[in-house]
Design a protein around this motif. Structure first.
Motif, short mmCIF file in Angstrom:
data_model
loop_
_atom_site.label_atom_id
_atom_site.label_comp_id
_atom_site.label_asym_id
_atom_site.label_seq_id
_atom_site.Cartn_x
_atom_site.Cartn_y
_atom_site.Cartn_z
N LYS A 42 8.92 1.77 8.34
CA LYS A 42 9.62 1.36 9.56
C LYS A 42 8.90 0.17 10.21
N THR A 43 7.57 0.24 10.22
CA THR A 43 6.78 -0.85 10.80
C THR A 43 6.98 -2.14 10.01
N ARG A 44 6.92 -2.03 8.68
CA ARG A 44 7.09 -3.22 7.84
C ARG A 44 8.46 -3.85 8.04
N ILE A 45 9.48 -3.02 8.03
CA ILE A 45 10.85 -3.53 8.17
C ILE A 45 11.06 -4.17 9.54
N LEU A 506 -5.14 8.41 10.95
CA LEU A 506 -3.78 8.72 10.51
C LEU A 506 -2.87 7.51 10.64
N LEU A 507 -3.23 6.58 11.55
CA LEU A 507 -2.39 5.42 11.80
C LEU A 507 -2.70 4.25 10.87
N ASP A 508 -3.75 4.37 10.05
CA ASP A 508 -4.09 3.26 9.15
C ASP A 508 -2.90 2.79 8.32
N PRO A 509 -2.16 3.72 7.68
CA PRO A 509 -1.02 3.26 6.88
C PRO A 509 0.06 2.54 7.69
N LEU A 515 0.62 -5.36 7.77
CA LEU A 515 -0.03 -6.29 6.84
C LEU A 515 0.84 -6.58 5.63
N ASP A 516 1.54 -5.55 5.14
CA ASP A 516 2.46 -5.76 4.01
C ASP A 516 3.53 -6.79 4.37
N ALA A 517 4.00 -6.72 5.62
CA ALA A 517 5.08 -7.62 6.05
C ALA A 517 4.64 -9.07 6.09
N LEU A 518 3.33 -9.32 6.26
CA LEU A 518 2.83 -10.70 6.32
C LEU A 518 3.15 -11.48 5.04
N PHE A 519 3.14 -10.78 3.92
CA PHE A 519 3.32 -11.45 2.64
C PHE A 519 4.66 -11.10 1.98
N SER A 520 5.54 -10.55 2.77
CA SER A 520 6.86 -10.22 2.23
C SER A 520 7.72 -11.48 2.13
#
Length: 522
Positions: A42-45, A506-509, A515-520
């Motif tokens: 959800k965060t990435r999207i 627990l919030l690390d992921p 961070l994943d979204a930065l390089f999407s």
């Protein structure tokens, strides 16, 4: 009694022990993992959507997920890239962003772009091919040692890619020094909780233990005796900031460095943020140029090599030095200490490999533009800009102190950063940040304690900017007090969540989703 939070889609016990018990039960652990993964996505999207919304249609018309089969003319690309650059500039050139853009003057940007272009293929790794880049790097280090009152006969340093790398390099040097001289195999760093997160990264990367000492939340500064009690036989480094990033407070560098000197422990003064601002504010004050300015009767604490016991200093030139991004310096009090930073491999089949920093190849254009901007600005230019910035920062500080009773400035900031929190428990300070965002401002959000900060730069010195900020801040406070229910989402919700969960790992992921979204490429 166990309290529960539904903040991120599943029940999380606020009691730490309860969290650990829940994670030890297979079905609960499986459910927690599944829900955390869902939140990460959800965060990435959401991040991808928010950032993509800032793009115009040309970004989608020129989307390349594989290498184009044919050439594209440089003229066409330059036209496109100029359009994108202008669009990006519109997001910050009004001067409403905290930090990030430190000069922003179009003439200086044009000048640095030309300098970078002249040296865009150069690489300091090959001094036999790029002798002028080597010359310029050495002179940049020398100028900085002089600015920070180092002894030119023994102080030395290297150029790095930024404050984080400078801090990583110094931490690595102290780890290896402790191992070599004192056989310390479990090295520790002692620092205030406000120390930059790069020290957390250094400890993580290099197998060091970071001992964090609480600050006085009222004054925003660490107690020297508390730091003293945290020192053990494994301490290889004591570190503090001038100023610290969260609240703009200059730590008691002189007293802490004396503590380190007495125990023969390394001491690092992190001047990454204030690097090329504080030395000139100090000089302005001694010249009497700030006479009559609010808070100008308070002398700046000593933060550089004048303090006995300071053995290293990090300073970023790409902040208040106004160099292109990717320019910092790590300085040492002796060549022997710098040697612990180096990496050498004598047995590699490719030949002898020696590297002074984390990177091998580096961009010579950054070093050239750093040298050029420092020579271009000179002491005169830095004094002029520093005076404008410090006057702006202190006007804003005074405005909050005297005219917005719902807020209070944390501690006694004497630099360019003003951090403030709510004096009313019912008023969410993060909501104030959200309300300011609606007015175009982008402030930094902080925690422990909950607060916001504005890092003043040259862009904030435009006529009337400090007055407009205070007007908008006052209106934001009024908006949140009148309609608190409107300001509970976004950042306010995220930081509220971190305060309500006992095991924040627990919030690390969820952070990984950002961070994943930065390089999407989506």
């Amino acid at each position: 009694m166990v309290k529960w939070s539904y903040s991120i889609g599943y029940k999380v016990a606020l009691d730490y022990v309860s969290v650990q018990i829940a994670k030890s039960i297979p079905w609960m652990c499986k459910q927690i993992d599944a829900d955390i993964h869902k939140e990460k996505e959800k965060t990435r999207i959401q991040c991808e959507k928010d950032w993509n919304d800032l793009l115009d249609p040309s970004a989608y018309e020129n989307r390349h997920l594989t290498l184009p089969p044919n050439k594209t003319s440089s003229a066409k690309l330059l036209t496109l890239l100029k359009k994108w650059s202008v669009s990006e500039s519109s997001l910050w050139d009004k001067g409403q962003a905290s930090g990030a853009i430190y000069h922003g003057g179009s003439e200086l940007i044009d000048f640095l772009s030309k300098v970078y272009g002249l040296f865009c293929v150069s690489n300091p790794m090959h001094p036999e091919l790029f002798p002028y880049v080597r010359k310029m790097e050495g002179e940049v280090v020398s100028m900085l040692i002089d600015i920070f009152h180092g002894d030119s006969n023994c102080c030395c340093g290297t150029i790095s890619s930024g404050g984080t790398e400078s801090i990583l390099l110094s931490s690595k040097a102290y780890r290896d020094r402790g191992r070599d001289l004192y056989n310390i195999t479990e090295p520790e760093i002692v620092a205030p909780t406000t120390i930059h997160a790069a020290f957390h990264k250094a400890a993580h990367y290099f197998g060091m233990k970071l001992i964090l000492v609480d600050i006085d939340e009222e004054m925003g500064v660490v107690n020297v005796d508390d730091m003293k009690r945290a020192i053990t036989r494994n301490t290889v480094l004591i570190a503090a900031s001038a100023p610290n990033y969260p609240h703009g407070i200059i730590e008691p560098i002189e007293e802490l460095a004396a503590l380190a000197l007495k125990r023969n422990i390394g001491f690092h003064s992190d001047c990454c943020l204030g690097g090329l601002l504080l030395p000139f504010v100090d000089k302005l004050q001694k010249m009497g140029k700030l006479r009559g300015l609010d808070y100008s009767d308070i002398p700046l604490p000593v933060f550089d090599f004048r303090a006995k016991g300071v053995t290293s200093i990090s300073a970023d030139m790409h902040k208040y030095g106004y160099a292109t991004k990717g320019s910092s310096c790590i300085m040492y009090s002796s060549p022997e200490l710098r040697h612990y930073q180096y990496f050498v491999s004598l047995s590699w089949t490719g030949g002898i490999y020696a590297s002074p920093t984390l990177a091998g190849s580096r961009a010579g254009g950054v070093s050239a533009s750093t040298w050029a901007v420092m020579v271009h600005m000179g002491e005169e230019g830095y004094l002029e800009v520093s005076e404008r910035i410090i006057r702006t920062a202190r006007t804003i500080r005074k405005g909050i102190d005297e005219d917005i009773s719902e807020l209070e400035v944390i501690g006694n900031p004497l630099s360019s950063v003003i951090a403030f929190r709510s004096t009313i428990s019912a008023m969410n300070i993060y909501g104030v940040g959200q309300a300011l965002g609606e007015k175009g401002w982008h402030l930094n959000t902080l925690q422990h304690p909950s607060c916001l900060h504005l890092c003043c730069t040259n862009l904030h010195t435009k006529d009337g900017m400090e007055k407009q900020f205070l007007i908008d801040l006052k209106r934001a406070v009024k908006d949140v007090k009148s309609h608190p229910e409107k300001y509970t989402s976004g950042t306010a919700a995220v930081y509220g969540m971190t305060h309500s969960i006992a095991d924040v790992t627990l919030l690390d992921p969820v952070a990984f989703g950002y961070l994943d979204a930065l390089f999407s490429s989506g």
